[in-house]
Design a protein around this motif. Structure first.
Motif, PDB file in Angstrom:
ATOM      1  N   ILE A  12      41.887  33.754  35.593  1.00 20.04           N
ATOM      2  CA  ILE A  12      41.595  35.028  34.928  1.00 20.04           C
ATOM      3  C   ILE A  12      40.701  34.709  33.745  1.00 20.04           C
ATOM      4  N   ARG A  13      39.629  35.461  33.598  1.00 16.54           N
ATOM      5  CA  ARG A  13      38.711  35.243  32.487  1.00 16.54           C
ATOM      6  C   ARG A  13      38.515  36.525  31.697  1.00 16.54           C
ATOM      7  N   CYS A  14      37.973  36.382  30.517  1.00 14.55           N
ATOM      8  CA  CYS A  14      37.731  37.510  29.618  1.00 14.55           C
ATOM      9  C   CYS A  14      36.571  38.362  30.139  1.00 14.55           C
ATOM     10  N   ASP A  15      36.793  39.651  30.210  1.00 18.78           N
ATOM     11  CA  ASP A  15      35.767  40.573  30.679  1.00 18.78           C
ATOM     12  C   ASP A  15      34.552  40.584  29.744  1.00 18.78           C
ATOM     13  N   ILE A  16      34.797  40.556  28.455  1.00 14.04           N
ATOM     14  CA  ILE A  16      33.699  40.583  27.477  1.00 14.04           C
ATOM     15  C   ILE A  16      32.862  39.308  27.582  1.00 14.04           C
ATOM     16  N   VAL A  17      33.516  38.161  27.630  1.00 14.40           N
ATOM     17  CA  VAL A  17      32.796  36.889  27.710  1.00 14.40           C
ATOM     18  C   VAL A  17      32.041  36.766  29.032  1.00 14.40           C
ATOM     19  N   SER A  18      32.537  37.409  30.087  1.00 22.03           N
ATOM     20  CA  SER A  18      31.878  37.314  31.395  1.00 22.03           C
ATOM     21  C   SER A  18      30.464  37.884  31.381  1.00 22.03           C
ATOM     22  N   GLU A  19      30.153  38.699  30.382  1.00 20.68           N
ATOM     23  CA  GLU A  19      28.796  39.230  30.269  1.00 20.68           C
ATOM     24  C   GLU A  19      27.794  38.156  29.874  1.00 20.68           C
ATOM     25  N   GLY A  54      38.911  44.062  31.114  1.00 19.77           N
ATOM     26  CA  GLY A  54      38.699  44.613  29.778  1.00 19.77           C
ATOM     27  C   GLY A  54      40.023  44.920  29.111  1.00 19.77           C
ATOM     28  N   CYS A  55      39.940  45.170  27.838  1.00 16.95           N
ATOM     29  CA  CYS A  55      41.153  45.469  27.076  1.00 16.95           C
ATOM     30  C   CYS A  55      41.802  46.715  27.655  1.00 16.95           C
ATOM     31  N   SER A  56      42.942  46.641  27.968  1.00 16.42           N
ATOM     32  CA  SER A  56      44.077  45.800  27.622  1.00 16.42           C
ATOM     33  C   SER A  56      44.519  44.860  28.741  1.00 16.42           C
ATOM     34  N   GLY A  57      43.608  44.338  29.487  1.00 17.91           N
ATOM     35  CA  GLY A  57      43.972  43.508  30.631  1.00 17.91           C
ATOM     36  C   GLY A  57      44.422  44.365  31.798  1.00 17.91           C
ATOM     37  N   ARG A  58      43.824  45.529  31.915  1.00 17.19           N
ATOM     38  CA  ARG A  58      44.308  46.560  32.845  1.00 17.19           C
ATOM     39  C   ARG A  58      44.254  46.178  34.319  1.00 17.19           C
ATOM     40  N   ARG A  59      43.434  45.215  34.701  1.00 13.35           N
ATOM     41  CA  ARG A  59      43.338  44.827  36.111  1.00 13.35           C
ATOM     42  C   ARG A  59      44.296  43.720  36.505  1.00 13.35           C
ATOM     43  N   VAL A  60      44.846  43.019  35.555  1.00 13.31           N
ATOM     44  CA  VAL A  60      45.603  41.807  35.847  1.00 13.31           C
ATOM     45  C   VAL A  60      46.770  42.074  36.791  1.00 13.31           C
ATOM     46  N   LEU A  63      45.595  42.999  40.377  1.00 11.20           N
ATOM     47  CA  LEU A  63      44.984  41.899  41.109  1.00 11.20           C
ATOM     48  C   LEU A  63      45.991  40.807  41.455  1.00 11.20           C
ATOM     49  N   LEU A  64      46.922  40.531  40.555  1.00  9.39           N
ATOM     50  CA  LEU A  64      47.961  39.549  40.878  1.00  9.39           C
ATOM     51  C   LEU A  64      48.792  40.023  42.067  1.00  9.39           C
ATOM     52  N   LYS A  65      49.102  41.305  42.117  1.00  5.51           N
ATOM     53  CA  LYS A  65      49.842  41.841  43.268  1.00  5.51           C
ATOM     54  C   LYS A  65      49.065  41.630  44.563  1.00  5.51           C
ATOM     55  N   SER A  66      47.750  41.806  44.516  1.00  4.32           N
ATOM     56  CA  SER A  66      46.947  41.612  45.728  1.00  4.32           C
ATOM     57  C   SER A  66      46.856  40.139  46.119  1.00  4.32           C
ATOM     58  N   LEU A  67      47.029  39.232  45.151  1.00  4.67           N
ATOM     59  CA  LEU A  67      46.969  37.799  45.444  1.00  4.67           C
ATOM     60  C   LEU A  67      48.254  37.265  46.065  1.00  4.67           C
ATOM     61  N   GLU A  68      49.337  38.013  45.943  1.00  4.07           N
ATOM     62  CA  GLU A  68      50.609  37.558  46.513  1.00  4.07           C
ATOM     63  C   GLU A  68      50.490  37.293  48.007  1.00  4.07           C
ATOM     64  N   LYS A  96      49.790  37.008  29.609  1.00  7.72           N
ATOM     65  CA  LYS A  96      50.650  35.876  29.978  1.00  7.72           C
ATOM     66  C   LYS A  96      51.954  36.363  30.587  1.00  7.72           C
ATOM     67  N   GLN A  97      52.558  37.368  29.985  1.00  8.25           N
ATOM     68  CA  GLN A  97      53.826  37.885  30.492  1.00  8.25           C
ATOM     69  C   GLN A  97      53.652  38.529  31.862  1.00  8.25           C
ATOM     70  N   THR A  98      52.539  39.174  32.085  1.00  8.60           N
ATOM     71  CA  THR A  98      52.263  39.777  33.385  1.00  8.60           C
ATOM     72  C   THR A  98      52.203  38.707  34.469  1.00  8.60           C
ATOM     73  N   VAL A  99      51.558  37.582  34.166  1.00 10.75           N
ATOM     74  CA  VAL A  99      51.484  36.475  35.130  1.00 10.75           C
ATOM     75  C   VAL A  99      52.879  35.931  35.405  1.00 10.75           C
ATOM     76  N   ARG A 100      53.640  35.704  34.365  1.00 12.21           N
ATOM     77  CA  ARG A 100      55.008  35.192  34.542  1.00 12.21           C
ATOM     78  C   ARG A 100      55.869  36.175  35.339  1.00 12.21           C
ATOM     79  N   ASN A 101      55.744  37.449  35.040  1.00 12.20           N
ATOM     80  CA  ASN A 101      56.519  38.467  35.751  1.00 12.20           C
ATOM     81  C   ASN A 101      56.158  38.530  37.237  1.00 12.20           C
TER      82      ASN A 101
END
Length: 112
Positions: A12-19, A54-60, A63-68, A96-101
């Motif tokens: 997972i990378r930062c949306d802003i930095v990806s520009e 992007g903030c607030s990590g709204r896709r994480v 996308l993690l659910k789709s990676l399962e 981080k908590q979303t990934v752990r969850n």
């Protein structure tokens, strides 16, 4: 080697930095098994590389659910999400908590 023996990871990378960053540092570190990827063997594949959305990590979460279904075991947070010389991620703890969850192993870093 059977497909189910392959360790699958995502970044997972930062949306802003990806520009401004094409992600080459993350991929080179993975391909050469350096820095935060040095413990992986040749049976490891990077199967996903995506931004937080992007903030607030709204896709994480979505996308993690789709990676399962692809049996991703480990998620790296890119170095740009955590370093002081990049824009500070105000939602890093929630991400981080979303990934752990999601039940996936979390590694904080890629190439720095």
């Amino acid at each position: 080697m059977a497909e189910d023996q392959t360790k699958k990871i995502a970044v997972i990378r930062c949306d802003i930095v990806s520009e401004a960053c094409p992600g080459i540092g993350c991929f080179m570190a993975f391909n050469k098994r350096r820095e935060y990827f040095k413990e992986y063997g040749s049976n490891t594949e990077m199967v996903a590389f995506f931004t937080c959305g992007g903030c607030s990590g709204r896709r994480v979460y979505r996308l993690l659910k789709s990676l399962e279904k692809f049996k991703v075991e480990v998620v790296h947070l890119s170095s740009c999400m955590q370093m002081e010389n990049y824009p500070r991620c105000p939602h890093i703890e929630e991400i981080k908590q979303t990934v752990r969850n999601a039940g996936m192993e979390l590694v904080e870093g890629t190439h720095h």
